[in-house]
Design a protein around this motif. Structure first.
Motif, PDB file in Angstrom:
ATOM      1  N   VAL A 188       0.838  -1.200   0.000  1.00 40.67           N
ATOM      2  CA  VAL A 188       0.000   0.000   0.000  1.00 40.67           C
ATOM      3  C   VAL A 188       0.877   1.256   0.000  1.00 40.67           C
ATOM      4  CG1 VAL A 188      -1.762   1.305   1.250  1.00 40.67           C
ATOM      5  CG2 VAL A 188      -1.888  -1.198   1.169  1.00 40.67           C
ATOM      6  N   ASP A 189       1.912   1.249   0.831  1.00 43.55           N
ATOM      7  CA  ASP A 189       2.817   2.404   0.875  1.00 43.55           C
ATOM      8  C   ASP A 189       3.497   2.612  -0.480  1.00 43.55           C
ATOM      9  OD1 ASP A 189       2.202   2.826   3.531  1.00 43.55           O
ATOM     10  OD2 ASP A 189       3.937   1.707   4.292  1.00 43.55           O
ATOM     11  N   GLU A 190       3.895   1.518  -1.114  1.00 42.15           N
ATOM     12  CA  GLU A 190       4.536   1.621  -2.425  1.00 42.15           C
ATOM     13  C   GLU A 190       3.571   2.204  -3.463  1.00 42.15           C
ATOM     14  OE1 GLU A 190       6.921  -1.171  -5.703  1.00 42.15           O
ATOM     15  OE2 GLU A 190       5.763  -2.108  -4.076  1.00 42.15           O
ATOM     16  N   ALA A 191       2.305   1.787  -3.390  1.00 43.60           N
ATOM     17  CA  ALA A 191       1.316   2.290  -4.342  1.00 43.60           C
ATOM     18  C   ALA A 191       1.081   3.785  -4.162  1.00 43.60           C
ATOM     19  CB  ALA A 191       0.007   1.525  -4.172  1.00 43.60           C
ATOM     20  N   ILE A 192       1.060   4.248  -2.929  1.00 42.21           N
ATOM     21  CA  ILE A 192       0.873   5.676  -2.663  1.00 42.21           C
ATOM     22  C   ILE A 192       2.053   6.477  -3.202  1.00 42.21           C
ATOM     23  CG2 ILE A 192       0.741   7.407  -0.820  1.00 42.21           C
ATOM     24  CD1 ILE A 192      -0.901   5.324   0.777  1.00 42.21           C
ATOM     25  N   ARG A 193       3.255   5.961  -3.006  1.00 42.40           N
ATOM     26  CA  ARG A 193       4.442   6.645  -3.556  1.00 42.40           C
ATOM     27  C   ARG A 193       4.408   6.634  -5.079  1.00 42.40           C
ATOM     28  NH1 ARG A 193       6.995   3.605   0.559  1.00 42.40           N
ATOM     29  NH2 ARG A 193       7.758   2.115  -1.011  1.00 42.40           N
ATOM     30  N   TYR A 194       3.960   5.527  -5.646  1.00 40.98           N
ATOM     31  CA  TYR A 194       3.886   5.391  -7.101  1.00 40.98           C
ATOM     32  C   TYR A 194       2.961   6.444  -7.711  1.00 40.98           C
ATOM     33  CZ  TYR A 194       3.071   2.942 -11.587  1.00 40.98           C
ATOM     34  OH  TYR A 194       2.964   2.603 -12.912  1.00 40.98           O
ATOM     35  N   LEU A 195       1.820   6.680  -7.067  1.00 42.41           N
ATOM     36  CA  LEU A 195       0.878   7.676  -7.562  1.00 42.41           C
ATOM     37  C   LEU A 195       1.499   9.065  -7.641  1.00 42.41           C
ATOM     38  CD1 LEU A 195      -2.622   7.043  -5.917  1.00 42.41           C
ATOM     39  CD2 LEU A 195      -2.058   6.969  -8.339  1.00 42.41           C
ATOM     40  N   ASP A 196       2.430   9.338  -6.761  1.00 42.11           N
ATOM     41  CA  ASP A 196       3.008  10.678  -6.675  1.00 42.11           C
ATOM     42  C   ASP A 196       4.345  10.773  -7.398  1.00 42.11           C
ATOM     43  OD1 ASP A 196       2.608  13.306  -5.781  1.00 42.11           O
ATOM     44  OD2 ASP A 196       4.001  13.032  -4.105  1.00 42.11           O
ATOM     45  N   SER A 197       4.597   9.799  -8.280  1.00 42.51           N
ATOM     46  CA  SER A 197       5.882   9.778  -8.978  1.00 42.51           C
ATOM     47  C   SER A 197       5.683   9.872 -10.487  1.00 42.51           C
ATOM     48  CB  SER A 197       6.649   8.492  -8.649  1.00 42.51           C
ATOM     49  OG  SER A 197       6.061   7.377  -9.309  1.00 42.51           O
ATOM     50  N   ASP A 198       6.733  10.268 -11.183  1.00 41.45           N
ATOM     51  CA  ASP A 198       6.682  10.325 -12.640  1.00 41.45           C
ATOM     52  C   ASP A 198       6.630   8.933 -13.261  1.00 41.45           C
ATOM     53  OD1 ASP A 198       6.717  13.087 -12.691  1.00 41.45           O
ATOM     54  OD2 ASP A 198       8.914  13.201 -12.758  1.00 41.45           O
ATOM     55  N   ALA A 199       6.911   7.903 -12.463  1.00 39.74           N
ATOM     56  CA  ALA A 199       6.875   6.530 -12.974  1.00 39.74           C
ATOM     57  C   ALA A 199       5.449   6.012 -13.159  1.00 39.74           C
ATOM     58  CB  ALA A 199       7.631   5.598 -12.030  1.00 39.74           C
ATOM     59  N   CYS A 200       4.487   6.710 -12.576  1.00 40.13           N
ATOM     60  CA  CYS A 200       3.105   6.239 -12.643  1.00 40.13           C
ATOM     61  C   CYS A 200       2.598   6.276 -14.078  1.00 40.13           C
ATOM     62  CB  CYS A 200       2.213   7.094 -11.753  1.00 40.13           C
ATOM     63  SG  CYS A 200       0.481   6.578 -11.752  1.00 40.13           S
ATOM     64  N   ALA A 201       2.162   5.138 -14.584  1.00 41.59           N
ATOM     65  CA  ALA A 201       1.572   5.026 -15.924  1.00 41.59           C
ATOM     66  C   ALA A 201       0.396   4.079 -15.799  1.00 41.59           C
ATOM     67  CB  ALA A 201       2.598   4.502 -16.922  1.00 41.59           C
ATOM     68  N   ALA A 202      -0.782   4.639 -15.501  1.00 40.42           N
ATOM     69  CA  ALA A 202      -1.937   3.803 -15.193  1.00 40.42           C
ATOM     70  C   ALA A 202      -3.223   4.523 -15.556  1.00 40.42           C
ATOM     71  CB  ALA A 202      -1.944   3.455 -13.706  1.00 40.42           C
ATOM     72  N   LEU A 203      -4.273   3.740 -15.723  1.00 39.71           N
ATOM     73  CA  LEU A 203      -5.612   4.267 -15.944  1.00 39.71           C
ATOM     74  C   LEU A 203      -6.364   4.266 -14.624  1.00 39.71           C
ATOM     75  CD1 LEU A 203      -6.796   2.534 -19.231  1.00 39.71           C
ATOM     76  CD2 LEU A 203      -6.517   4.987 -18.889  1.00 39.71           C
ATOM     77  N   SER A 204      -6.890   5.416 -14.265  1.00 37.56           N
ATOM     78  CA  SER A 204      -7.738   5.469 -13.083  1.00 37.56           C
ATOM     79  C   SER A 204      -9.030   4.714 -13.346  1.00 37.56           C
ATOM     80  CB  SER A 204      -8.060   6.917 -12.730  1.00 37.56           C
ATOM     81  OG  SER A 204      -9.036   6.974 -11.692  1.00 37.56           O
ATOM     82  N   ALA A 205      -9.729   4.376 -12.281  1.00 39.15           N
ATOM     83  CA  ALA A 205     -11.113   3.956 -12.457  1.00 39.15           C
ATOM     84  C   ALA A 205     -11.847   5.089 -13.154  1.00 39.15           C
ATOM     85  CB  ALA A 205     -11.746   3.662 -11.101  1.00 39.15           C
ATOM     86  N   GLY A 206     -12.674   4.758 -14.120  1.00 41.37           N
ATOM     87  CA  GLY A 206     -13.418   5.781 -14.835  1.00 41.37           C
ATOM     88  C   GLY A 206     -14.770   6.040 -14.198  1.00 41.37           C
ATOM     89  N   MET A 207     -15.406   7.092 -14.653  1.00 38.49           N
ATOM     90  CA  MET A 207     -16.780   7.385 -14.253  1.00 38.49           C
ATOM     91  C   MET A 207     -17.691   7.131 -15.453  1.00 38.49           C
ATOM     92  SD  MET A 207     -18.589  10.879 -12.800  1.00 38.49           S
ATOM     93  CE  MET A 207     -18.390  11.781 -14.353  1.00 38.49           C
ATOM     94  N   LEU A 208     -18.500   6.092 -15.369  1.00 36.19           N
ATOM     95  CA  LEU A 208     -19.472   5.813 -16.412  1.00 36.19           C
ATOM     96  C   LEU A 208     -20.752   6.593 -16.103  1.00 36.19           C
ATOM     97  CD1 LEU A 208     -20.301   2.471 -18.109  1.00 36.19           C
ATOM     98  CD2 LEU A 208     -22.166   3.894 -17.244  1.00 36.19           C
ATOM     99  N   THR A 209     -21.196   7.375 -17.074  1.00 38.56           N
ATOM    100  CA  THR A 209     -22.446   8.123 -16.938  1.00 38.56           C
ATOM    101  C   THR A 209     -23.419   7.625 -18.001  1.00 38.56           C
ATOM    102  OG1 THR A 209     -21.356  10.100 -16.065  1.00 38.56           O
ATOM    103  CG2 THR A 209     -23.541  10.396 -17.035  1.00 38.56           C
ATOM    104  N   VAL A 210     -24.611   7.279 -17.561  1.00 37.67           N
ATOM    105  CA  VAL A 210     -25.650   6.795 -18.468  1.00 37.67           C
ATOM    106  C   VAL A 210     -26.891   7.654 -18.280  1.00 37.67           C
ATOM    107  CG1 VAL A 210     -26.521   5.093 -16.805  1.00 37.67           C
ATOM    108  CG2 VAL A 210     -26.914   4.748 -19.254  1.00 37.67           C
ATOM    109  N   TRP A 211     -27.623   7.877 -19.368  1.00 37.80           N
ATOM    110  CA  TRP A 211     -28.840   8.678 -19.257  1.00 37.80           C
ATOM    111  C   TRP A 211     -29.920   8.114 -20.178  1.00 37.80           C
ATOM    112  CZ3 TRP A 211     -24.210  10.271 -21.268  1.00 37.80           C
ATOM    113  CH2 TRP A 211     -24.171  10.529 -22.649  1.00 37.80           C
ATOM    114  N   GLY A 212     -31.146   8.401 -19.815  1.00 38.38           N
ATOM    115  CA  GLY A 212     -32.278   7.993 -20.636  1.00 38.38           C
ATOM    116  C   GLY A 212     -33.469   8.884 -20.338  1.00 38.38           C
TER     117      GLY A 212
END
Length: 226
Positions: A192-216
């Motif tokens: 967990v600590d490594e992941a938090i550091r990763y988020l704050d580093s230039d090495a981070c190359a990842a897709l966040s969870a997205g926000m799906l929006t649907v309407w009708g």
């Protein structure tokens, strides 16, 4: 939603899954920084949400022309039934808009500190407070099943960059859900600590969870409000 006995219906008719307010077992509202964590999530998605609502014709103060819920149903059971009940609140010609998280860390996504932590987070939240995003991609079908027309959907994925609101949101979320994440056995404290550091580093190359929006839209002449 105020608490009662597990399984009781709250004042809004939504079934309470335990005593207290929903999610407090993991995200304590009195914990220092919890308000900031929520604000970070809002900063990441508010602009795109308001742009979509305006494009769909939302006018503030026009009651029940629009029913909108964002990052709500993913935390609740009985999804199809809840969507149907929300659709009943929409006036004929009005719009139902729902947004929830869609997980982009599939089994085929390469393991990184980020993906490992996200998988543990989703599993931990499901085990502790019932959060389930696996059904979110089926939203379009669910809205059609609720009798809505002109159903469409989109996904917004903000970039993960060091210090961004979304990166800080996930880091704070992992800190607060750490116990639930560790209980899955998928991560330990060091991961967990490594992941938090990763988020704050230039090495981070990842897709966040997205926000799906649907309407009708509710068909014209479909009766009065329930």
């Amino acid at each position: 939603m105020t608490g009662g006995a597990p399984g009781d219906l709250g004042g809004d008719g939504i079934r309470d899954q335990g005593g207290g307010r929903y999610g407090e077992a993991v995200f304590r509202p009195e914990q220092a920084g919890e308000g900031d964590r929520i604000d970070y999530g809002a900063l990441a998605y508010d602009d795109i949400t308001m742009a979509r609502l305006r494009a769909l014709g939302f006018v503030p103060g026009r009651r029940f022309r629009l029913v909108h819920a964002r990052f709500v149903l993913m935390h609740l059971p009985e999804h199809d039934g809840l969507v149907a009940r929300l659709a009943e609140l929409v006036e004929p010609g009005g719009v139902l808009v729902l947004s929830d998280a869609v997980d982009l860390t599939s089994d085929r996504t390469p393991d990184t500190p980020y993906t490992v932590a996200m998988r543990a987070m989703w599993r931990g939240l499901k085990d502790t407070i019932g959060t389930d995003v696996s059904w979110v991609p089926s939203y379009p079908r669910v809205l059609r099943g609720a009798g809505l027309e002109a159903v469409a959907a989109e996904i917004h994925v903000p970039p993960l960059t060091p210090g961004s609101p979304l990166s800080r949101f996930w880091a704070d979320t992992w800190e607060r859900s750490r116990a639930a994440m560790l209980a899955t056995g998928l991560v330990d404290d060091a991961a967990v600590d490594e992941a938090i550091r990763y988020l704050d580093s230039d090495a981070c190359a990842a897709l966040s969870a997205g926000m799906l929006t649907v309407w009708g839209r509710k068909p014209e002449g479909d009766g009065a409000l329930a």
